[in-house]
Motif scaffolding. Structure first.
Motif, PDB file in Angstrom:
ATOM      1  N   UNK A  99      11.227 -24.703  28.459  1.00 37.84           N
ATOM      2  CA  UNK A  99      10.677 -23.684  27.746  1.00 37.84           C
ATOM      3  C   UNK A  99      11.230 -23.459  26.363  1.00 37.84           C
ATOM      4  N   UNK A 100      10.264 -23.182  25.243  1.00 40.35           N
ATOM      5  CA  UNK A 100      10.602 -22.747  24.024  1.00 40.35           C
ATOM      6  C   UNK A 100      10.130 -21.438  23.455  1.00 40.35           C
ATOM      7  N   UNK A 101      10.995 -20.607  23.089  1.00 38.73           N
ATOM      8  CA  UNK A 101      10.507 -19.370  22.630  1.00 38.73           C
ATOM      9  C   UNK A 101      10.936 -19.138  20.993  1.00 38.73           C
ATOM     10  N   UNK A 102      10.154 -18.539  20.242  1.00 40.88           N
ATOM     11  CA  UNK A 102      10.463 -18.167  18.919  1.00 40.88           C
ATOM     12  C   UNK A 102       9.983 -16.803  18.480  1.00 40.88           C
ATOM     13  N   UNK A 103      10.648 -16.130  17.762  1.00 38.29           N
ATOM     14  CA  UNK A 103      10.169 -14.863  17.638  1.00 38.29           C
ATOM     15  C   UNK A 103       9.829 -14.610  15.979  1.00 38.29           C
ATOM     16  N   UNK A 104       8.717 -13.954  15.670  1.00 39.37           N
ATOM     17  CA  UNK A 104       8.169 -14.085  14.525  1.00 39.37           C
ATOM     18  C   UNK A 104       7.823 -12.591  14.176  1.00 39.37           C
ATOM     19  N   UNK A 105       8.620 -11.801  13.175  1.00 38.97           N
ATOM     20  CA  UNK A 105       8.217 -10.439  12.783  1.00 38.97           C
ATOM     21  C   UNK A 105       8.663  -9.541  13.940  1.00 38.97           C
ATOM     22  N   UNK A 123      11.092 -31.438  14.243  1.00 41.81           N
ATOM     23  CA  UNK A 123      11.263 -31.271  12.597  1.00 41.81           C
ATOM     24  C   UNK A 123      11.703 -29.696  12.782  1.00 41.81           C
ATOM     25  N   UNK A 124      11.393 -28.953  13.474  1.00 39.20           N
ATOM     26  CA  UNK A 124      11.560 -27.548  13.288  1.00 39.20           C
ATOM     27  C   UNK A 124      12.281 -26.910  14.627  1.00 39.20           C
ATOM     28  N   UNK A 125      13.185 -27.788  15.007  1.00 37.92           N
ATOM     29  CA  UNK A 125      14.195 -27.351  16.445  1.00 37.92           C
ATOM     30  C   UNK A 125      15.046 -26.255  15.916  1.00 37.92           C
ATOM     31  N   UNK A 126      15.295 -25.801  14.717  1.00 38.24           N
ATOM     32  CA  UNK A 126      16.293 -24.909  14.282  1.00 38.24           C
ATOM     33  C   UNK A 126      15.565 -23.499  14.575  1.00 38.24           C
ATOM     34  N   UNK A 127      14.463 -23.459  14.832  1.00 42.06           N
ATOM     35  CA  UNK A 127      13.557 -22.135  14.880  1.00 42.06           C
ATOM     36  C   UNK A 127      13.713 -21.902  16.418  1.00 42.06           C
ATOM     37  N   UNK A 128      13.898 -22.948  17.262  1.00 44.63           N
ATOM     38  CA  UNK A 128      13.776 -22.727  18.841  1.00 44.63           C
ATOM     39  C   UNK A 128      14.736 -21.703  19.283  1.00 44.63           C
ATOM     40  N   UNK A 129      14.459 -20.959  20.026  1.00 41.05           N
ATOM     41  CA  UNK A 129      15.359 -19.822  20.662  1.00 41.05           C
ATOM     42  C   UNK A 129      15.774 -18.800  19.562  1.00 41.05           C
ATOM     43  N   UNK A 130      15.005 -18.496  18.549  1.00 42.80           N
ATOM     44  CA  UNK A 130      15.549 -17.676  17.575  1.00 42.80           C
ATOM     45  C   UNK A 130      14.489 -16.942  16.990  1.00 42.80           C
ATOM     46  N   UNK A 131      14.886 -15.880  15.878  1.00 42.79           N
ATOM     47  CA  UNK A 131      14.054 -15.523  15.221  1.00 42.79           C
ATOM     48  C   UNK A 131      13.744 -16.262  13.776  1.00 42.79           C
ATOM     49  N   UNK A 132      12.530 -16.704  13.752  1.00 46.49           N
ATOM     50  CA  UNK A 132      12.386 -17.837  12.655  1.00 46.49           C
ATOM     51  C   UNK A 132      11.701 -16.934  11.447  1.00 46.49           C
ATOM     52  N   UNK A 133      11.590 -15.542  11.465  1.00 49.38           N
ATOM     53  CA  UNK A 133      10.904 -15.050  10.285  1.00 49.38           C
ATOM     54  C   UNK A 133      11.320 -15.395   8.855  1.00 49.38           C
ATOM     55  N   UNK A 134      12.763 -15.226   8.980  1.00 52.59           N
ATOM     56  CA  UNK A 134      13.440 -15.426   7.567  1.00 52.59           C
ATOM     57  C   UNK A 134      12.900 -16.917   7.023  1.00 52.59           C
ATOM     58  N   UNK A 135      13.190 -17.731   7.727  1.00 47.42           N
ATOM     59  CA  UNK A 135      12.807 -19.303   7.651  1.00 47.42           C
ATOM     60  C   UNK A 135      11.306 -19.217   7.162  1.00 47.42           C
ATOM     61  N   UNK A 176       1.747 -15.030  23.726  1.00 48.15           N
ATOM     62  CA  UNK A 176       2.581 -13.910  23.450  1.00 48.15           C
ATOM     63  C   UNK A 176       3.509 -13.607  24.638  1.00 48.15           C
ATOM     64  N   UNK A 177       4.672 -13.371  24.542  1.00 49.12           N
ATOM     65  CA  UNK A 177       5.535 -13.040  25.583  1.00 49.12           C
ATOM     66  C   UNK A 177       6.077 -11.611  25.647  1.00 49.12           C
ATOM     67  N   UNK A 178       6.492 -11.022  24.654  1.00 45.89           N
ATOM     68  CA  UNK A 178       7.155  -9.784  24.497  1.00 45.89           C
ATOM     69  C   UNK A 178       7.917  -9.330  22.922  1.00 45.89           C
ATOM     70  N   UNK A 179       8.572  -8.609  23.113  1.00 45.76           N
ATOM     71  CA  UNK A 179       9.071  -8.059  21.681  1.00 45.76           C
ATOM     72  C   UNK A 179      10.701  -8.591  21.775  1.00 45.76           C
ATOM     73  N   UNK A 180      11.180  -8.725  20.485  1.00 48.57           N
ATOM     74  CA  UNK A 180      12.444  -8.869  20.100  1.00 48.57           C
ATOM     75  C   UNK A 180      13.022  -7.566  19.749  1.00 48.57           C
ATOM     76  N   UNK A 181      14.210  -7.217  20.681  1.00 48.35           N
ATOM     77  CA  UNK A 181      14.747  -5.899  20.745  1.00 48.35           C
ATOM     78  C   UNK A 181      15.563  -5.638  19.935  1.00 48.35           C
ATOM     79  N   UNK A 182      15.832  -4.406  19.403  1.00 47.61           N
ATOM     80  CA  UNK A 182      16.596  -3.958  18.118  1.00 47.61           C
ATOM     81  C   UNK A 182      17.833  -3.548  18.976  1.00 47.61           C
TER      82      UNK A 182
END
Length: 246
Positions: A99-105, A123-135, A176-182
Motif C-alpha cells: 500500500x502507498x499513501x501520500x499526504x497533500x495539503x 519516478x515519484x517514489x520519493x513522495x511515498x509515505x510522505x507529505x508531498x505538498x512542498x514537492x 481519501x484515507x484521513x488527515x495528516x495530524x499536527x
C-alpha cells in the motif's frame, strides 16, 4: 474385327489426351515449385504466410488459457484513519501489502493503484509515505525529509495555489484515507459510514485556526493567481506528473 480396329484409334487418342493433361498438370506444379524454390523473395513470402497462419491457429487455441493465467490483482481493503508524519512513513509501498499513501495539503490519499508512479522504483517514489505538498508546490521530486508536520507557512500564495490544484487532482483520482495530524492533535474515530465530506469538514476547521504569516486576504490571493497564470502555463511541462498519467 472391324469394330475393334475402329475403336483402337479413339482409345489411343483418349489415352494420349489424358497423358497430355497429366503432363500439363505436373509441369504446372513443377513450374510453381521451381518459381518458389529458386526465388528468394518467393521463399520469404511463403515463410511469412506460414508464420501468420501459425499465429492465427495458435491464438485461437491459446487465448482462453491465457485469460485464466492472468488473475486480476487483489484490491486492498479500504483504509480510514488519521496519521502522524511518523506513521505515514510506514506506507511507502515496501511493506508486504504494497500500500502507498501520500499526504497533500494535510489530507492523506491511498495512491496504491498508481504504484507504478509512486511505488518502489517509480519516478515519484520519493513522495511515498510522505507529505508531498512542498514537492508539488515546487515541481520537484527531490526527497524532502521532515519529521514534523509541515504547515507550509513559508510557501508563497502562488505555490499554495499549485498545492491546492494538485490536491483537487488527487481527490478526483485516489481514495481519501484521513488527515495528516499536527503535533498533539488527536486522531478522528471514523465510523463505517463515514464519508470524505466529514474529513474535509475537519480539515476546514483546522484551516480556520489563527492565520499563519503566509495567509493573505482573498483579494491579494486572486490578484496573484491572475498574475501567475502565464508563468504557470510556461512551467506546466516541468510538472512531475499529469492528472492523466498519475
Amino acid at each position: 474385327m472391324e469394330s475393334k480396329v475402329g475403336a483402337d484409334p479413339n482409345s489411343a487418342y483418349d489415352k494420349e489426351i489424358g497423358n497430355n493433361l497429366n503432363n500439363d498438370d505436373s509441369s504446372f506444379l513443377g513450374n510453381i515449385l521451381r518459381e518458389i524454390l529458386y526465388s528468394p523473395m518467393n521463399l520469404a513470402l511463403l515463410a511469412i504466410i506460414c508464420f501468420l497462419v501459425y499465429k492465427i491457429v495458435r491464438d485461437r487455441t491459446e487465448v482462453p488459457s491465457v485469460g485464466v493465467a492472468k488473475p486480476s490483482e487483489p484490491e486492498l481493503p479500504k483504509l480510514r484513519r488519521d496519521f502522524t508524519v511518523k506513521e505515514l512513513r510506514q506506507y511507502d509501498g515496501n511493506q508486504p501489502d504494497g500500500r502507498v499513501l501520500i499526504a497533500v495539503n494535510g489530507i492523506v490519499y491511498d495512491v496504491s493503484k498508481g504504484r507504478r508512479f509512486y511505488g518502489p522504483g517509480g519516478p515519484y517514489a520519493t513522495f511515498a509515505g510522505r507529505d508531498a505538498s512542498r514537492n508539488l508546490a515546487s515541481f520537484s521530486v527531490d526527497l524532502i525529509d521532515k519529521d514534523e508536520y509541515d504547515d507550509l507557512s513559508d510557501l508563497s500564495p502562488m505555490e499554495m495555489d499549485s498545492v491546492r490544484e494538485w490536491e483537487m487532482q488527487f481527490k478526483e483520482k485516489y481514495e481519501l484515507v484521513g488527515k495528516l495530524l499536527r503535533k498533539g492533535e488527536e486522531p478522528t474515530n471514523y465510523d463505517d459510514d463515514e464519508d470524505e465530506e466529514n474529513v474535509n469538514n475537519d480539515e476546514q476547521e483546522r484551516k480556520n485556526l489563527p492565520k499563519s504569516k503566509t495567509e493573505t486576504d482573498d483579494t491579494k490571493q486572486e490578484s496573484h493567481i491572475l498574475q501567475g497564470n502565464a508563468t504557470k502555463r510556461n512551467n506546466a511541462q516541468d510538472q512531475p506528473t499529469s492528472s492523466t498519467d498519475c
